[in-house]
Design a protein around this motif. Sequence first.
Motif, PDB file in Angstrom:
ATOM      1  N   ASN A 123       1.221  -0.832   0.000  1.00 39.84           N
ATOM      2  CA  ASN A 123      -0.084  -0.321  -0.213  1.00 39.84           C
ATOM      3  C   ASN A 123       0.541   1.166  -0.385  1.00 39.84           C
ATOM      4  OD1 ASN A 123      -2.303  -1.543   0.138  1.00 39.84           O
ATOM      5  ND2 ASN A 123      -2.713  -1.280   2.467  1.00 39.84           N
ATOM      6  N   GLU A 124       1.757   0.642   0.419  1.00 43.53           N
ATOM      7  CA  GLU A 124       2.784   2.357   0.271  1.00 43.53           C
ATOM      8  C   GLU A 124       3.375   2.872  -0.489  1.00 43.53           C
ATOM      9  OE1 GLU A 124       3.700   3.925   3.747  1.00 43.53           O
ATOM     10  OE2 GLU A 124       1.760   3.098   4.462  1.00 43.53           O
ATOM     11  N   ASN A 127       0.637   3.998  -3.782  1.00 45.02           N
ATOM     12  CA  ASN A 127       0.049   5.260  -2.782  1.00 45.02           C
ATOM     13  C   ASN A 127       1.182   6.082  -2.847  1.00 45.02           C
ATOM     14  OD1 ASN A 127      -2.626   4.547  -1.782  1.00 45.02           O
ATOM     15  ND2 ASN A 127      -1.832   4.438   0.213  1.00 45.02           N
ATOM     16  N   ASN A 128       2.373   5.956  -3.331  1.00 44.47           N
ATOM     17  CA  ASN A 128       3.697   7.127  -3.016  1.00 44.47           C
ATOM     18  C   ASN A 128       4.350   6.508  -4.698  1.00 44.47           C
ATOM     19  OD1 ASN A 128       3.251   7.973   0.044  1.00 44.47           O
ATOM     20  ND2 ASN A 128       3.693   6.299  -0.218  1.00 44.47           N
ATOM     21  N   ASN A 134       3.310   2.577 -10.946  1.00 38.68           N
ATOM     22  CA  ASN A 134       1.823   1.126 -10.652  1.00 38.68           C
ATOM     23  C   ASN A 134       1.581   0.877 -12.186  1.00 38.68           C
ATOM     24  OD1 ASN A 134       2.478   2.618  -7.852  1.00 38.68           O
ATOM     25  ND2 ASN A 134       0.527   3.133  -8.189  1.00 38.68           N
ATOM     26  N   SER A 219      -4.125  -1.510  -8.162  1.00 37.72           N
ATOM     27  CA  SER A 219      -2.958  -0.158  -7.660  1.00 37.72           C
ATOM     28  C   SER A 219      -3.019   0.503  -8.688  1.00 37.72           C
ATOM     29  CB  SER A 219      -1.387  -0.703  -8.322  1.00 37.72           C
ATOM     30  OG  SER A 219      -1.888  -0.967  -9.753  1.00 37.72           O
ATOM     31  N   SER A 222      -7.742   1.727  -7.175  1.00 37.87           N
ATOM     32  CA  SER A 222      -7.398   2.097  -6.346  1.00 37.87           C
ATOM     33  C   SER A 222      -6.749   4.128  -5.831  1.00 37.87           C
ATOM     34  CB  SER A 222      -6.867   1.328  -5.064  1.00 37.87           C
ATOM     35  OG  SER A 222      -5.101   0.842  -5.737  1.00 37.87           O
ATOM     36  N   LEU A 223      -6.622   4.285  -7.022  1.00 36.97           N
ATOM     37  CA  LEU A 223      -5.612   5.570  -6.367  1.00 36.97           C
ATOM     38  C   LEU A 223      -6.429   6.136  -6.398  1.00 36.97           C
ATOM     39  CD1 LEU A 223      -2.147   5.916  -8.487  1.00 36.97           C
ATOM     40  CD2 LEU A 223      -2.602   5.592  -6.098  1.00 36.97           C
ATOM     41  N   SER A 226      -9.370   5.654  -3.357  1.00 39.43           N
ATOM     42  CA  SER A 226      -9.184   6.398  -1.777  1.00 39.43           C
ATOM     43  C   SER A 226      -9.548   7.140  -1.617  1.00 39.43           C
ATOM     44  CB  SER A 226      -7.841   5.819  -1.668  1.00 39.43           C
ATOM     45  OG  SER A 226      -7.286   6.056  -2.868  1.00 39.43           O
ATOM     46  N   GLN A 227      -8.349   8.170  -2.617  1.00 37.93           N
ATOM     47  CA  GLN A 227      -8.915   9.623  -1.135  1.00 37.93           C
ATOM     48  C   GLN A 227     -10.242   9.739  -0.889  1.00 37.93           C
ATOM     49  OE1 GLN A 227      -6.821  11.185   0.202  1.00 37.93           O
ATOM     50  NE2 GLN A 227      -8.225  12.136   0.959  1.00 37.93           N
TER      51      GLN A 227
END
Length: 311
Positions: A123-124, A127-128, A134, A219, A222-223, A226-227
């Motif tokens: 997840n780290e 998300n980064n 991704n 990947s 979800s980006l 998620s927010q």
Amino acid sequence: MEANRRFFSKIGFNYFALGIIIVVLNIIIGLIINAIDPRILSNQTLMTFFSAIWTYLLPLPIFIYIMRKTESKTLEKHNMNIKTFIICISITMFLMWIGNMMGVVITAGIGSLIQHDVVNPVNEVINNSGLIANLIIITLIAPIFEELIFRKLLIDRTIKYGGTISVLLSALLFAFFHGNLSQFFYAFLLGGFFAIIYIKTGQIKYTIGLHMIINFIGSVVSLFVSQPLMDLANGSVLSPTSTVGVLLYILITLGLTFMGLIYSIKYFDKSKFDGSEKEIILKNPVDTILLNPGIICFILLMSYTIFTSIA
């Protein structure tokens, strides 16, 4: 050591060697990057691309070379129609959510015992790393290499012991390879399901396709959701576009997951093997497959990685 135990020990040492190669390349490439420009090490997007080099691109040719020293068998090929493939997508979604929930429960329990959260390293990364990394690494490259390593190269060599043994070993090695508890359970379930599909069809393209789809959802999609989901959980009002996107994501995910549950029950018997693929019968399969030096070394190496991800 009897011949069959030696065979599985050799397989285990091959995967142990793969793990060691990845670790060594990680250290070497990391030192080179640090010597060139230490700032690169803090750039998650660039490091995700570099991780593909030491995890997949460089180790695979070496791994293929050492695996080719073990006799393999070509599986009989069968085509899969679009309807069946969609059903497999739904089952994949169902197994992913079941595995994710198991991982969340287990890691939450461990976190409460050690008094700090158990972080999901993937997840780290997701998300980064950013969308492009991704898409290229997690969605495209990882599924191809992982399906070759944990399905084709492994199952082609173990299928002589039967479909069930090949499936369970593929699932177990795949789960340990991920190196963290958060992914262990869904990697085991998905690895087993992909192994069944590969054995039934004899074509790795189907499992690569399913793997790509599930990684794309996890990947890339979800980006985008998620927010908004976090904002919604915090009581914020979403924009119309975000609202539509979140609703579509939830509806499609729930629909596929429920569909996967139904078809998992309906086709459970079809996932079994009739024994026609079995050439060698093991008297003590657990001892022969797991209690040998090679497999034990691989599991210990990956268990150490899992432990360090928790501590």
